[in-house]
Design a protein around this motif. Structure first.
Motif, short mmCIF file in Angstrom:
data_model
loop_
_atom_site.label_atom_id
_atom_site.label_comp_id
_atom_site.label_asym_id
_atom_site.label_seq_id
_atom_site.Cartn_x
_atom_site.Cartn_y
_atom_site.Cartn_z
N LYS A 192 -20.91 -0.98 13.89
CA LYS A 192 -20.05 -1.41 13.97
C LYS A 192 -19.07 -1.75 11.89
O LYS A 192 -19.03 -1.51 11.35
N ALA A 193 -20.92 -1.15 10.74
CA ALA A 193 -20.42 -0.60 9.87
C ALA A 193 -20.01 0.81 10.18
O ALA A 193 -18.63 0.68 8.78
N LEU A 194 -19.44 1.92 10.73
CA LEU A 194 -19.21 3.06 10.43
C LEU A 194 -17.56 2.47 11.24
O LEU A 194 -17.05 3.11 10.73
N ARG A 195 -17.29 1.78 12.00
CA ARG A 195 -16.19 1.18 11.90
C ARG A 195 -15.20 0.83 11.28
O ARG A 195 -14.37 1.03 10.88
N PHE A 196 -16.27 -0.23 10.04
CA PHE A 196 -15.71 -0.77 9.42
C PHE A 196 -15.52 0.07 8.01
O PHE A 196 -14.68 0.39 7.36
N PHE A 197 -16.20 1.00 7.90
CA PHE A 197 -16.20 1.99 6.82
C PHE A 197 -14.88 2.84 7.13
O PHE A 197 -13.80 3.58 6.70
N GLU A 198 -15.03 3.46 8.41
CA GLU A 198 -14.02 4.58 9.17
C GLU A 198 -12.40 3.37 9.19
O GLU A 198 -11.36 4.00 8.74
N LYS A 199 -12.32 2.75 8.86
CA LYS A 199 -11.20 1.60 8.95
C LYS A 199 -10.79 1.66 7.57
O LYS A 199 -9.20 1.54 7.22
N LYS A 200 -11.80 1.48 6.76
CA LYS A 200 -11.37 1.29 5.22
C LYS A 200 -10.73 2.49 4.60
O LYS A 200 -9.88 2.17 3.98
N ASP A 201 -11.43 4.12 5.31
CA ASP A 201 -11.13 4.60 4.79
C ASP A 201 -9.62 4.44 4.71
O ASP A 201 -8.70 5.52 3.59
N THR A 202 -9.15 4.27 5.99
CA THR A 202 -7.82 4.73 5.89
C THR A 202 -6.54 3.53 6.78
O THR A 202 -5.49 3.21 6.86
N ALA A 203 -7.32 2.65 5.99
CA ALA A 203 -6.43 1.08 5.74
C ALA A 203 -5.36 1.21 4.88
O ALA A 203 -5.78 1.95 3.45
N PRO A 204 -4.14 0.27 4.95
CA PRO A 204 -3.65 0.22 3.75
C PRO A 204 -3.74 0.41 1.87
O PRO A 204 -4.53 -1.08 2.06
N LYS A 205 -3.91 0.75 1.14
CA LYS A 205 -3.78 0.10 -0.41
C LYS A 205 -2.80 -1.35 0.10
O LYS A 205 -1.51 -0.76 0.32
N ALA A 206 -2.69 -2.29 -0.22
CA ALA A 206 -1.76 -3.56 -0.86
C ALA A 206 -0.38 -3.51 -1.64
O ALA A 206 0.46 -3.66 -1.34
N SER A 207 -0.84 -2.04 -2.45
CA SER A 207 -0.14 -2.39 -3.71
C SER A 207 1.02 -1.40 -3.21
O SER A 207 1.94 -1.19 -3.55
N THR A 208 0.69 0.25 -1.74
CA THR A 208 2.12 0.58 -1.90
C THR A 208 1.67 0.30 -0.17
O THR A 208 2.84 0.85 -0.16
N GLU A 209 1.43 -0.45 0.26
CA GLU A 209 1.88 -0.23 1.35
C GLU A 209 1.82 -1.70 1.93
O GLU A 209 2.43 -2.89 1.14
N ASP A 210 1.82 -1.95 3.74
CA ASP A 210 2.73 -3.34 3.38
C ASP A 210 1.82 -4.26 5.29
O ASP A 210 2.60 -4.98 5.03
N TYR A 211 0.97 -3.46 4.44
CA TYR A 211 -0.21 -4.76 5.49
C TYR A 211 -1.48 -4.84 4.80
O TYR A 211 -1.68 -3.62 4.23
N ILE A 212 -2.16 -5.61 5.10
CA ILE A 212 -3.51 -5.87 4.67
C ILE A 212 -4.83 -6.06 5.46
O ILE A 212 -4.14 -6.55 6.97
N PHE A 213 -5.63 -5.87 5.78
CA PHE A 213 -6.79 -6.22 6.55
C PHE A 213 -7.46 -7.62 6.01
O PHE A 213 -8.21 -7.45 5.20
N ILE A 214 -7.47 -8.87 6.99
CA ILE A 214 -8.22 -9.82 6.30
C ILE A 214 -9.44 -9.62 8.05
O ILE A 214 -9.19 -9.20 8.77
N LYS A 215 -10.55 -9.94 7.28
CA LYS A 215 -11.94 -10.60 8.12
C LYS A 215 -11.55 -12.07 8.75
O LYS A 215 -11.43 -12.81 8.10
#
Length: 241
Positions: A118-141
């Motif tokens: 579960k931690a691995l999936r979190f960090f993998e998704k975090k690494d590929t998740a967009p930055k709010a300042s440059t992308e058009d979406y964020i991830f919310i828990k």
């Protein structure tokens, strides 16, 4: 990827067991082991730690108190937490400090591995998740999953003590997330969102009308708090001019 982790437990046998589990798990890299939460905190303050396997019942500083210290300071380098404890009554509190998982002693390597994945999936998704300042979406828990939210759909964010309500365009009910308004403020780009009240962040795109002390967002009117008026008045000047 390798997840840098530490293990914190005042029981020697439990400490060694979790360290052995870490060593058996290829994507985990053990950086240190501690029998004191205070020692762990000192290490975290001077080293990069991604993940912490943390016991709760410990002398001096409990694991839950350490988790609250890290949560309150909102330091981007603070590790994520997987609690390891013999007491199931702390599960709700673990959720409130944004823990990734909660392992109830005694647990097997299979259970440990499930939580670690579960931690691995979190960090993998975090690494590929967009930055709010440059992308058009964020991830919310939301509960124990990350939900993709389009920035263009966020009307406003309403903060409460332990959670936020994210009001979305076209949705009949808000999205609930167990996080703080401060965390949301850090995630949302300043050129599209503004905090105007201790309990509200608004999307500039959804403003219907404004005055010097009130903003109409269509779904509600929001008063501008004194602490945010100066910044808001500067925004009005730019909008008018």
């Amino acid at each position: 990827m390798k997840i840098k982790c530490i293990v914190v437990d005042d029981e020697p046998l439990a400490l060694e067991m979790v360290c052995n589990f870490v060593d058996k798990t290829g994507f985990l890299a053990l950086q240190g082991k501690f029998d004191s939460a205070l020692e762990a905190l000192a290490y975290i303050n001077s080293h990069e730690v991604n993940l912490m396997f943390l016991d709760i019942q410990m002398p001096d500083l409990t694991g839950m108190e350490l988790a609250r210290v890290l949560e309150n300071r909102k330091h981007q380098g603070s590790p994520k937490i997987i609690f390891t404890t013999a007491y199931n009554q702390y599960a709700i509190e673990g959720y409130k400090v944004d823990a990734l998982d909660y392992l109830l002693k005694p647990f097997s390597y299979e259970e440990f591995l499930t939580a670690s994945h579960k931690a691995l999936r979190f960090f993998e998704k975090k690494d590929t998740a967009p930055k709010a300042s440059t992308e058009d979406y964020i991830f919310i828990k939301v509960e124990y999953q990350l939900v993709k939210v389009l920035l263009r759909e966020i009307i406003l964010v309403e903060g409460y003590k332990d959670y936020v309500k994210i009001h979305l365009s076209g949705k009949s009910s808000p999205l609930l997330s167990l996080t703080t308004l401060k965390s949301m403020e850090e995630m949302l780009p300043e050129d599209h969102f503004m905090r105007i009240h201790r309990s509200y962040i608004i999307s500039l795109d959804y403003i219907q009308s404004i005055s010097k002390s009130t903003v109409n967002m269509g779904i509600m009117n929001i008063s501008v708090s004194d602490g945010y008026k100066e910044n808001f008045l500067r925004f009005i000047d730019k909008w008018i001019n």
